[in-house]
Design a protein around this motif. Structure first.
Motif, PDB file in Angstrom:
ATOM      1  N   PRO A  44      22.710 -43.312  19.631  1.00 18.67           N
ATOM      2  CA  PRO A  44      21.647 -42.933  20.726  1.00 18.67           C
ATOM      3  C   PRO A  44      20.367 -43.778  20.509  1.00 18.67           C
ATOM      4  N   ASP A  45      19.618 -44.046  21.664  1.00 15.51           N
ATOM      5  CA  ASP A  45      18.180 -44.713  21.530  1.00 15.51           C
ATOM      6  C   ASP A  45      17.339 -43.555  21.136  1.00 15.51           C
ATOM      7  N   GLU A  46      16.409 -44.087  20.410  1.00 18.14           N
ATOM      8  CA  GLU A  46      15.308 -43.242  19.963  1.00 18.14           C
ATOM      9  C   GLU A  46      14.596 -42.259  21.030  1.00 18.14           C
ATOM     10  N   GLY A  47      14.900 -40.766  20.463  1.00 22.70           N
ATOM     11  CA  GLY A  47      14.113 -39.918  21.448  1.00 22.70           C
ATOM     12  C   GLY A  47      15.288 -39.380  22.323  1.00 22.70           C
ATOM     13  N   CYS A  48      16.531 -39.823  22.351  1.00 27.30           N
ATOM     14  CA  CYS A  48      17.864 -39.396  23.330  1.00 27.30           C
ATOM     15  C   CYS A  48      18.877 -38.699  22.317  1.00 27.30           C
ATOM     16  N   SER A  49      19.562 -37.673  22.651  1.00 27.89           N
ATOM     17  CA  SER A  49      20.239 -37.001  22.219  1.00 27.89           C
ATOM     18  C   SER A  49      21.801 -37.550  22.323  1.00 27.89           C
ATOM     19  N   ILE A  50      21.995 -38.250  23.417  1.00 26.24           N
ATOM     20  CA  ILE A  50      23.404 -38.976  23.372  1.00 26.24           C
ATOM     21  C   ILE A  50      23.259 -40.568  23.637  1.00 26.24           C
ATOM     22  N   CYS A  51      24.125 -41.034  23.671  1.00 23.99           N
ATOM     23  CA  CYS A  51      24.421 -42.490  23.431  1.00 23.99           C
ATOM     24  C   CYS A  51      24.610 -42.993  25.043  1.00 23.99           C
ATOM     25  N   ALA A  52      24.014 -43.921  25.326  1.00 25.13           N
ATOM     26  CA  ALA A  52      23.796 -44.360  26.658  1.00 25.13           C
ATOM     27  C   ALA A  52      24.978 -45.009  26.955  1.00 25.13           C
ATOM     28  N   ILE A  53      25.406 -45.000  28.336  1.00 17.62           N
ATOM     29  CA  ILE A  53      26.714 -45.395  28.832  1.00 17.62           C
ATOM     30  C   ILE A  53      26.513 -47.352  28.557  1.00 17.62           C
ATOM     31  N   THR A  54      27.336 -47.896  28.167  1.00 13.82           N
ATOM     32  CA  THR A  54      27.245 -49.476  28.217  1.00 13.82           C
ATOM     33  C   THR A  54      28.420 -49.867  29.183  1.00 13.82           C
ATOM     34  N   ASP A  55      29.521 -48.995  29.556  1.00 16.50           N
ATOM     35  CA  ASP A  55      30.479 -49.521  30.640  1.00 16.50           C
ATOM     36  C   ASP A  55      31.415 -48.209  31.015  1.00 16.50           C
ATOM     37  N   MET A  56      32.004 -48.565  32.108  1.00 17.49           N
ATOM     38  CA  MET A  56      32.775 -47.710  32.616  1.00 17.49           C
ATOM     39  C   MET A  56      33.872 -48.465  33.509  1.00 17.49           C
ATOM     40  N   ILE A  57      35.125 -48.102  32.928  1.00 13.57           N
ATOM     41  CA  ILE A  57      36.159 -48.884  33.098  1.00 13.57           C
ATOM     42  C   ILE A  57      37.188 -47.591  33.791  1.00 13.57           C
ATOM     43  N   PRO A  58      37.504 -48.209  35.110  1.00  7.79           N
ATOM     44  CA  PRO A  58      38.209 -47.160  35.961  1.00  7.79           C
ATOM     45  C   PRO A  58      39.711 -47.306  35.622  1.00  7.79           C
ATOM     46  N   VAL A  59      40.454 -46.188  35.693  1.00 14.64           N
ATOM     47  CA  VAL A  59      41.803 -46.073  35.456  1.00 14.64           C
ATOM     48  C   VAL A  59      42.194 -45.875  36.917  1.00 14.64           C
ATOM     49  N   TRP A  60      41.586 -45.119  37.753  1.00 14.69           N
ATOM     50  CA  TRP A  60      41.981 -45.048  39.396  1.00 14.69           C
ATOM     51  C   TRP A  60      40.770 -44.642  40.036  1.00 14.69           C
ATOM     52  N   TRP A  61      40.309 -45.330  41.148  1.00 10.74           N
ATOM     53  CA  TRP A  61      39.407 -44.790  41.750  1.00 10.74           C
ATOM     54  C   TRP A  61      39.572 -44.966  43.376  1.00 10.74           C
ATOM     55  N   GLU A  62      39.082 -44.218  44.206  1.00 14.33           N
ATOM     56  CA  GLU A  62      38.886 -44.238  45.592  1.00 14.33           C
ATOM     57  C   GLU A  62      37.559 -43.919  46.106  1.00 14.33           C
ATOM     58  N   PHE A  63      37.130 -44.694  47.106  1.00 17.36           N
ATOM     59  CA  PHE A  63      35.799 -44.206  47.676  1.00 17.36           C
ATOM     60  C   PHE A  63      36.035 -44.092  49.170  1.00 17.36           C
ATOM     61  N   HIS A  64      35.923 -42.903  49.865  1.00 16.95           N
ATOM     62  CA  HIS A  64      36.183 -42.859  51.457  1.00 16.95           C
ATOM     63  C   HIS A  64      34.836 -42.353  51.930  1.00 16.95           C
ATOM     64  N   THR A  65      34.889 -42.982  53.157  1.00 20.48           N
ATOM     65  CA  THR A  65      33.629 -42.839  53.947  1.00 20.48           C
ATOM     66  C   THR A  65      34.214 -42.246  55.344  1.00 20.48           C
ATOM     67  N   PHE A  66      33.392 -41.051  55.810  1.00 21.95           N
ATOM     68  CA  PHE A  66      33.810 -40.676  57.109  1.00 21.95           C
ATOM     69  C   PHE A  66      32.671 -40.482  57.927  1.00 21.95           C
ATOM     70  N   ILE A  67      32.798 -40.791  59.435  1.00 20.77           N
ATOM     71  CA  ILE A  67      31.564 -40.904  60.097  1.00 20.77           C
ATOM     72  C   ILE A  67      32.354 -39.688  61.363  1.00 20.77           C
ATOM     73  N   ASP A  68      31.529 -38.679  61.784  1.00 21.13           N
ATOM     74  CA  ASP A  68      31.758 -38.059  62.605  1.00 21.13           C
ATOM     75  C   ASP A  68      33.376 -37.403  62.577  1.00 21.13           C
ATOM     76  N   GLY A  69      33.605 -37.018  61.314  1.00 21.77           N
ATOM     77  CA  GLY A  69      34.855 -36.697  60.724  1.00 21.77           C
ATOM     78  C   GLY A  69      35.976 -37.564  60.763  1.00 21.77           C
ATOM     79  N   ASP A  70      35.883 -38.721  61.017  1.00 24.71           N
ATOM     80  CA  ASP A  70      37.021 -39.934  61.203  1.00 24.71           C
ATOM     81  C   ASP A  70      36.502 -40.653  59.926  1.00 24.71           C
ATOM     82  N   GLU A  71      37.800 -40.845  59.228  1.00 24.69           N
ATOM     83  CA  GLU A  71      37.703 -41.917  58.032  1.00 24.69           C
ATOM     84  C   GLU A  71      37.377 -43.540  58.609  1.00 24.69           C
ATOM     85  N   VAL A  72      36.609 -44.040  58.005  1.00 24.80           N
ATOM     86  CA  VAL A  72      35.975 -45.660  58.212  1.00 24.80           C
ATOM     87  C   VAL A  72      36.163 -46.164  57.154  1.00 24.80           C
TER      88      VAL A  72
END
Length: 98
Positions: free
Chosen positions: A53-81
């Motif tokens: 961890p960095d000085e003054g921090c109790s947890i180690c900082a994130i260096t990377d995030m590797i997705p196994v699976w991801w989905e990002f959905h956007t909806f406008i007025d209830g309809d997926e766009v």
């Protein structure tokens, strides 16, 4: 097609970093409103952290995030766009926060 703005990427990254906390693996869905858009992120990812961890921090900082699976959905007025979300771009925002 809904264009994902840098502010929306930053919003997703901020929420995700808070949700991950101390975990080295994340698998869940979170939802939120962004202006007139309802967003849903589903993600399973391996979280890589600094070995010490960095000085003054109790947890180690994130260096990377590797997705196994991801989905990002956007909806406008209830309809997926369709959107142009890129996990690689999200990773850059995540790394800029830590």
């Amino acid at each position: 097609m809904y264009a994902i703005s840098s502010n929306l990427y930053l919003e997703v990254a901020t929420r995700l970093v808070e949700l991950v906390e101390r975990d080295n693996y994340y698998s869940d869905t979170f939802e939120f409103e962004y202006g007139d858009v309802f967003c849903r992120m589903t993600l399973s990812a391996v979280i890589y952290r600094q070995s010490q961890p960095d000085e003054g921090c109790s947890i180690c900082a994130i260096t990377d995030m590797i997705p196994v699976w991801w989905e990002f959905h956007t909806f406008i007025d209830g309809d997926e766009v369709l959107n142009d979300f890129s996990f690689n771009e999200l990773r850059e925002y995540i790394q800029s926060l830590v």
